[in-house]
Design a protein around this motif. Structure first.
Motif, PDB file in Angstrom:
ATOM      1  N   GLY A   1       0.805  -1.216   0.000  1.00  0.00           N
ATOM      2  CA  GLY A   1       0.000   0.000   0.000  1.00  0.00           C
ATOM      3  C   GLY A   1       0.832   1.258   0.000  1.00  0.00           C
TER       4      GLY A   1
ATOM      5  N   ALA B   1       1.758   4.836   0.862  1.00  0.00           N
ATOM      6  CA  ALA B   1       1.434   5.714   1.993  1.00  0.00           C
ATOM      7  C   ALA B   1       2.291   6.975   1.931  1.00  0.00           C
ATOM      8  CB  ALA B   1       1.629   4.990   3.322  1.00  0.00           C
TER       9      ALA B   1
ATOM     10  N   LYS C   1      -2.070   8.823   1.402  1.00  0.00           N
ATOM     11  CA  LYS C   1      -1.628   7.650   2.176  1.00  0.00           C
ATOM     12  C   LYS C   1      -2.695   6.562   2.212  1.00  0.00           C
ATOM     13  CE  LYS C   1      -2.984   9.799   6.622  1.00  0.00           C
ATOM     14  NZ  LYS C   1      -3.429  11.112   6.111  1.00  0.00           N
TER      15      LYS C   1
ATOM     16  N   GLY D   1      -1.893   2.706   1.758  1.00  0.00           N
ATOM     17  CA  GLY D   1      -1.296   2.099   2.946  1.00  0.00           C
ATOM     18  C   GLY D   1      -2.302   1.940   4.066  1.00  0.00           C
TER      19      GLY D   1
ATOM     20  N   ILE E   1       4.191  -1.589   3.513  1.00  0.00           N
ATOM     21  CA  ILE E   1       3.723  -0.220   3.319  1.00  0.00           C
ATOM     22  C   ILE E   1       4.915   0.732   3.290  1.00  0.00           C
ATOM     23  CG2 ILE E   1       2.306   1.661   4.242  1.00  0.00           C
ATOM     24  CD1 ILE E   1       1.447  -1.582   5.662  1.00  0.00           C
TER      25      ILE E   1
ATOM     26  N   SER F   1       6.271   4.325   3.322  1.00  0.00           N
ATOM     27  CA  SER F   1       5.672   5.585   3.761  1.00  0.00           C
ATOM     28  C   SER F   1       6.688   6.716   3.682  1.00  0.00           C
ATOM     29  CB  SER F   1       5.135   5.450   5.188  1.00  0.00           C
ATOM     30  OG  SER F   1       4.438   6.606   5.573  1.00  0.00           O
TER      31      SER F   1
END
Length: 509
Positions: A273, A275, A298, A301, A324, A326
């Motif tokens: 995901g 993010a 985001k 995520g 994830i 980020s």
């Protein structure tokens, strides 16, 4: 807090301070199931007294009317709700109607709601009914100063408690109540996702998003969370993540959540995901209008973390790994630039032509790393990746692109069940040609045409031959211009994807 109990209709008690909700189809008798509870005869008598024209108006889909009726001098506070034609009443309409019931009850000040005849003997409609009830009552209110301190951290209507009693005939009530528990756990995952996505960028940035992920470990001993800081990301050579994140003082994180609960040691499903906790566009800076919505970048995520939250409650016998990446994409003296060439984790080089096409860079590294480390049986990624997807499909349908038709068909089936609409787009060699670079292996944008597909073509360089599906949720991750009015999707984050991926995982057991 929402409590939902399924009972036989003749066992439901009707008492003061309750709201009794009666669903009315245009083409079905309303009395067939109501007559099974003698305390509801007063409702039947009232409906029988109406002329056909007035009754037909009440039966129109979504129409509501409140009544104050009396039986043996006791009040029966009643809400009539129109259901339209029974042949058109699908699961998503049930979801929307049950959400309307929740919101109308809240507006009228009732916390104890009885729904005696909405699904009668149709257990198949129970799941969307529960989803509509729970998700419609969600509020992101923790930063509202007019809410008491003790309730600011709660998600459901200023910390009110709601009790719903739903009537069914001739059902397996133990099975139905177990289903309610399962659906509520999935909805809790949606709410977890919504809370994270709705949170502002000064509250949720890469490090605090990682800390939110770490809370999942306390929910289930089968969950393990690892958070990689900048030093570890650099050691691994995840240069796509490093490049996008280096313009911000908030350093990037790579968040890994493992859920291991299969007795057969199956290869895991890998969920990835995007993010970007806030996306200015970097050096290729975005226009200022609606830039505040870039806290939702985001959402991919957050969706993945919502799925892991649901898994933590349900004890499914599956193995799932979430990865994830980020970052915060900011312009500064240390930002990556158009013209840079980045050597990615898998060794391929990328020419940067636009720093606002950053999501595919961090996803690419996360995909390549996750596949290399976990050898998954399939990979699904979520990302608010392209504005082009909104132009192509609007704000109610997500784009789906992948390399495995069997996986794609399973996802399409799951999404149809939960009402989270997705549409498959093609991925052919012509699109791969559009991202070839003169100075590197590939470039990070492919021009104005087919932007959603060229973004997926970019990602395809990092998934090898593993069955893979990419979901572009740029239009569906939060409510925007053109978003369909759905009672169960309040303004802000929708938590899109949590429910249909949970359905996919349950069906894959």
């Amino acid at each position: 807090m929402v409590k939902i109990t399924i009972k036989n209709i003749d066992e439901i008690e009707i008492v003061a301070n309750q709201l009794v909700v009666i669903g009315l189809f245009e083409d079905n008798s309303y009395s067939e199931h109501l007559k099974n509870n003698s305390k509801l005869n007063v409702v039947i008598d009232y409906l029988d007294s109406l002329d056909k024209k007035k009754l037909d108006q009440i039966k129109k889909y979504g129409k509501t009317i409140a009544l104050g009726l009396f039986a043996d001098n006791n009040p029966i506070n009643t809400l009539l709700i129109g259901l339209g034609n029974s042949h058109d009443f699908n699961k998503d309409k049930m979801r929307h109607i049950s959400g309307l019931i929740s919101l109308r009850a809240k507006e009228m000040g009732y916390n104890d709601i009885v729904i005696p005849n909405l699904i009668s003997e149709e257990e198949s409609k129970l799941e969307p009914l529960v989803e509509g009830i729970v998700l419609s009552l969600y509020e992101f209110n923790k930063f509202k100063t007019d809410i008491a301190n003790e309730s600011r951290n709660h998600h459901l209507s200023s910390n009110n408690e709601y009790t719903f009693t739903v009537g069914l005939n001739h059902a397996d009530f133990d099975k139905c109540n177990a289903l309610v528990k399962t659906v509520k756990s999935v909805c809790d995952g949606v709410i977890f996702s919504r809370d994270l996505a709705n949170s502002p960028p000064n509250i949720i940035y890469p490090d605090t998003l990682a800390k939110a992920a770490q809370t999942l470990e306390s929910k289930n001993d089968k969950i393990h969370v690892e958070v990689m800081d900048l030093k570890k990301i650099e050691e691994l050579g995840l240069n796509g993540i490093i490049s996008v994140g280096k313009g911000s003082q908030n350093e990037p994180r790579l968040i890994i959540v493992e859920y291991n609960n299969s007795s057969t040691n199956d290869k895991p499903v890998l969920l990835v995901g995007k993010a970007v906790t806030f996306d200015t566009g970097g050096i290729s800076i975005k226009p200022s209008e609606r830039m505040d919505e870039m806290k939702f970048d985001k959402s991919g995520g957050c969706t993945v973390l919502g799925i892991m939250h649901a898994l933590s409650s349900l004890n499914l016998p599956v193995n799932v790994v979430a990865v994830i990446p980020s970052v915060e994409n900011m312009p500064s003296g240390t930002s990556y630039r158009p013209g840079d060439i980045i050597r990615m984790y898998n060794g391929k080089t990328v020419e940067v032509l636009n720093t606002d096409a950053e999501g595919r860079l961090i996803l690419a590294d996360a995909l390549a790393y996750g596949i290399s480390k976990y050898s998954p049986k399939s990979v699904i990624d979520f990302a608010t990746l392209t504005g082009a997807c909104i132009i192509a499909l609007g704000t109610n349908v997500a784009g789906l692109i992948g390399n495995d038709e069997k996986l794609i068909q399973k996802l399409l089936s799951s999404s149809k069940n939960t009402g989270e609409k997705i549409w498959q787009l093609p991925l052919s060699d012509e699109f791969l040609d559009l991202i070839k670079s003169n100075v590197a292996t590939i470039k990070n944008i492919g021009g104005r045409t087919g932007g959603t597909i060229t973004a997926a073509a970019f990602l395809s360089h990092f998934v090898q031959n593993v069955p893979w599906a990419h979901l572009d949720i740029a239009g569906t991750a939060w409510t925007q211009d053109g978003t369909a009015d759905r009672s169960y999707n309040p303004k802000g984050s929708t938590g899109f994807g949590v429910r249909f991926i949970m359905k996919f995982l349950m069906d894959s057991q």
